[in-house]
Design a protein around this motif. Structure first.
Motif, short mmCIF file in Angstrom:
data_model
loop_
_atom_site.label_atom_id
_atom_site.label_comp_id
_atom_site.label_asym_id
_atom_site.label_seq_id
_atom_site.Cartn_x
_atom_site.Cartn_y
_atom_site.Cartn_z
N ALA A 39 28.64 -27.90 -17.94
CA ALA A 39 27.44 -26.86 -17.60
C ALA A 39 27.86 -25.55 -17.69
N VAL A 40 29.18 -25.30 -17.45
CA VAL A 40 29.64 -24.02 -17.05
C VAL A 40 29.92 -23.26 -18.46
N TYR A 41 30.07 -24.29 -19.57
CA TYR A 41 30.15 -23.79 -21.14
C TYR A 41 29.01 -23.74 -21.68
N GLY A 42 28.15 -24.78 -21.28
CA GLY A 42 26.69 -25.15 -21.70
C GLY A 42 25.55 -23.80 -21.83
N GLU A 43 25.74 -23.13 -20.61
CA GLU A 43 24.89 -21.93 -20.52
C GLU A 43 25.32 -20.86 -21.72
N GLY A 44 26.53 -20.73 -21.79
CA GLY A 44 26.97 -19.65 -22.99
C GLY A 44 26.74 -20.07 -24.15
N PHE A 45 26.88 -21.48 -24.60
CA PHE A 45 26.31 -21.85 -25.96
C PHE A 45 24.85 -21.50 -26.02
N GLN A 46 24.08 -21.88 -25.11
CA GLN A 46 22.56 -21.66 -25.18
C GLN A 46 22.24 -20.31 -25.23
N GLN A 47 22.96 -19.32 -24.67
CA GLN A 47 22.66 -18.07 -24.88
C GLN A 47 22.97 -17.57 -26.29
N SER A 48 24.21 -17.99 -26.85
CA SER A 48 24.59 -17.67 -28.03
C SER A 48 23.62 -17.92 -29.25
N MET A 49 23.04 -19.24 -28.77
CA MET A 49 21.99 -19.90 -29.93
C MET A 49 20.73 -18.90 -29.91
N LEU A 50 20.48 -18.68 -28.48
CA LEU A 50 19.28 -17.90 -28.29
C LEU A 50 19.11 -16.52 -29.18
N LEU A 51 20.47 -15.85 -28.91
CA LEU A 51 20.67 -14.56 -29.56
C LEU A 51 20.33 -14.51 -31.08
N ALA A 52 20.99 -15.52 -31.68
CA ALA A 52 20.67 -16.01 -33.17
C ALA A 52 19.33 -16.15 -33.38
N LEU A 53 18.76 -16.92 -32.76
CA LEU A 53 17.24 -17.50 -32.71
C LEU A 53 16.22 -16.01 -32.75
N GLU A 54 16.42 -15.35 -31.81
CA GLU A 54 15.63 -14.14 -31.74
C GLU A 54 15.79 -13.31 -32.99
N GLU A 55 17.18 -13.16 -33.48
CA GLU A 55 17.40 -12.45 -34.67
C GLU A 55 16.46 -12.84 -35.94
N VAL A 56 16.70 -14.31 -36.22
CA VAL A 56 15.88 -15.17 -37.09
C VAL A 56 14.47 -14.99 -36.90
N ASN A 57 14.10 -14.96 -36.03
CA ASN A 57 12.53 -14.90 -35.64
C ASN A 57 11.90 -13.42 -35.70
#
Lengths: 370, 288
Positions: A39-57
């Protein structure tokens, strides 16, 4: 009777809502370790994905429709990864999924994706075995096939012709050990002794003694953080003086913290990418803007690339069927330069990589310069 | 080459000395209460973690004292609040209760300190060399502590009234009670000894390597093998059993992959159960 009608009406309503959301958004699924030991890593993965998602949208989404990532927690285990992928495939019927971290978890879900003809993309799973998962499985993270080669090259380039090889006894370690051996032997090296060591022990003295017995100059140790730290410490106490050569999985400040003095001077390989590209600079800037004061997480760049690449494929795909998306993914990957470099997929859905060298000096991890 | 084998034996003795500490505690409980306490491993881990907690604000040598005290309380608490009220039920009930308790205590460790590795933070130092054999200070400490505590146990069992009642109770609980031996006192002292030995062993392992919540479980398995080897309930058998397991698994590495080191203890357990269920040192039952 009225109750039954109410139920049916309710279910109908639910379906119509689900239908409506499917028409307005383009959803992809993600199996992410949001609880459990990763879970310590999972949070970072999710934040990075959300960063890209925001740019896409922000740039218009997928042909006018917003893109959405549906996260499913896997509790960091293979068992729950399987439940998660089944839910995403059968209940949500998503054509593209982002796979879970840790090779053993990824390997548990890849046959399910392949069988259901669902595109599965990994951003942090390294096991060489994943290459054989099938033609619906991709990853933007380099296979250990390459790291094994990289470690063999490193050993040869440092002038060590005879080594003892030890690796951690799991999917990742045994696979990586095998690739190292093949490449090292091909390059004219000799492996004097080879053995696996178990995960999670506190006493590795016998292993250390077995390395010491051969009085060689170098030992290749493909292991994790805590196993590596314990072994380094006990080797130091035993007076074993070898050049340790290690892989990417032990490259962590935690290793230095646990092993202290005994970690000094070890050299290892790790997949790397240039930080001078405009792509990386852009990523770093937007990261710092969105998450001020937060360090870029491990594998964050790969997760970011994965989302952007998928969005690009969704845009050009003829339809949102998994077959069309799969073809589009191969197409857009060709020559795609992401933050983590070239993402051209080979026939097995793997990408290439550049390998860097790391070392520990003065209690800190840094790039190795001969 | 001879050096190599000698070093393996030395390492085996060090590991075995600590296994012996665990096994003696486990077998003491078995001798008096006739059940195997699966939560014994958690006393090992709690001893180490409590020391870590107290060493945050006390010098290490002092931190050990309250940590061991609390570990003993934990041991007594297991008996007082769980096992005692189940004693009249079948042995399976006790066994299952102890397994459940071990899960509870292990996960409590995870909850408080996390699953990640932690260490006492001692600096790594080169070992000392004696005639080609390398021994670290920690290893010397481990053997010395084990010897000290086992000598203490020997004195207690052989030269004090409490020790004699302990042995009598282990031999035949009912008869001992009829003879007027205070079973409450015997029970209490057995739990104190068992928890103390487990806590000390846990701290020693923590100094030697690292602390993690599953450290108790791993070592409990070794202690089981040692207890079986010595014959359940036999204190000196457990001691020798611990040493044998330590030496056997370390020497085994010379002949097969170290990855299979733990298999040595399990193979020994299976062989013993098949061919000599009363243990190598014969004579079932009784603290001798």
């Amino acid at each position: 009777m009225r109750k039954a009608f109410g139920c049916i009406a309710g279910i109908c309503l639910l379906f119509s809502v689900a239908g409506a959301y499917a028409a307005e958004e383009v959803a992809v699924g993600s199996i992410t370790p949001l609880s459990g030991k990763l879970a310590v890593y999972g949070e970072g993965f999710q934040q990075s994905m959300l960063l890209a998602l925001e740019e896409v949208n922000a740039a218009g989404g997928i042909n006018g429709k917003p893109m959405k990532i549906l996260y499913e927690d896997n509790n960091s285990t293979a068992k729950d990864s399987v439940s998660a992928i089944q839910k995403l495939i059968t209940v949500h019927k998503l054509p593209v999924l982002f796979g879970p971290a840790a090779s053993s978890n990824f390997l548990a879900v890849c046959p399910i994706a392949q069988e259901n003809k669902t595109v599965l993309i990994g951003a942090e799973s390294a096991a060489a075995e994943i290459t054989k998962c099938g033609d619906y499985v991709f990853r933007v993270f380099p296979s250990d096939e390459l790291q094994g080669k990289g470690a063999a090259e490193l050993t040869v380039s440092l002038g060590y012709k005879e080594v003892v090889l030890t690796y951690i006894n799991n999917d990742w370690g045994v696979g990586l050990g095998k690739v190292f051996k093949e490449n090292f032997l091909k390059a004219g090296g000799k492996i004097i002794d080879e053995f696996s060591h178990d995960e999670g022990k506190t006493d590795y003295r016998s292993e250390v003694l077995r390395i010491k017995k051969h009085s060689l100059k170098a030992a290749v140790n493909l292991t994790y953080i805590k196993e590596g730290a314990t072994m380094l410490k006990q080797a130091y106490e035993t007076g074993l003086k070898v050049q340790w050569l290690m892989g990417s999985a032990s490259k962590s400040p935690k290793l230095v913290e646990l092993a202290g003095e005994s970690a000094e001077g070890i050299i290892g390989t790790y997949p790397t990418f240039s930080q001078d590209t405009p792509q990386y600079k852009h990523f770093k800037e937007t990261w710092e803007k969105k998450y001020p004061g937060k360090k870029i997480p491990i594998f964050g760049e790969y997760n970011y690339d994965m989302v952007h690449l998928t969005a690009k494929a969704l845009k050009v795909a003829k339809s949102l069927s998994s077959d069309d998306i799969r073809n589009a993914l191969i197409e857009v990957g060709k020559g795609y330069m992401g933050v983590t470099g070239d993402k051209t997929f080979d026939a097995n859905g793997d990408v290439g990589a550049v390998y860097g060298k790391w070392t520990v000096k003065g209690g800190a991890i840094q790039d190795y310069k001969p | 080459m001879l050096d190599y084998y000698a070093q393996l034996v030395v390492n085996g003795i060090v590991a075995g000395a600590v296994y012996a500490l665990f096994a003696v505690g486990l077998t003491l409980i078995y001798g008096v209460f006739r059940f195997i306490n699966f939560a014994h491993g958690e006393l090992i881990a709690w001893g180490a973690y409590l020391t870590l907690m107290f060493s945050g604000f006390l010098p290490f040598g002092l931190a050990v004292v309250p940590a061991l005290f609390l570990t003993i309380l934990l041991g007594i608490g297991q008996e007082r609040y769980i096992y005692r009220s189940l004693r009249q039920r079948s042995r399976i009930t006790l066994l299952i209760a102890s397994i459940g308790l071990s899960y509870l205590l292990r996960n409590a460790l995870r909850l408080i300190w996390g699953s990640d590795l932690v260490s006492f933070g001692f600096e790594t130092r080169r070992g000392m060399s004696f005639a080609g054999l390398i021994v670290t200070r920690t290893q010397l400490l481990m053997v010395a502590a084990a010897l000290l505590f086992l000598a203490f146990l020997y004195m207690l069992l052989n030269f004090t009234m409490l020790g004699k009642s302990l042995r009598a109770a282990a031999d035949n609980t009912e008869l001992a009670e009829i003879m007027g031996i205070d079973m409450k006192k015997v029970g209490l002292s057995v739990w104190i000894l068992s928890a103390l030995f487990a806590g000390v062993g846990g701290i020693l392992i923590g100094i030697d390597t690292n602390l993690e919540p599953v450290m108790g479980l791993i070592n409990l398995l070794k202690a089981f093998a040692a207890v079986l080897l010595g014959g359940a309930g036999n204190v000196w058998g457990a001691l020798l059993g611990g040493l044998c397991i330590g030496i056997a698994e370390n020497l085994g590495v010379a002949f097969f992959s170290p990855g299979y080191k733990d298999a040595v203890s399990f193979a020994l357990i299976i062989l013993l159960l098949l061919f000599r269920p009363t243990g190598l040192f014969g004579l079932i039952g009784g603290i001798r």
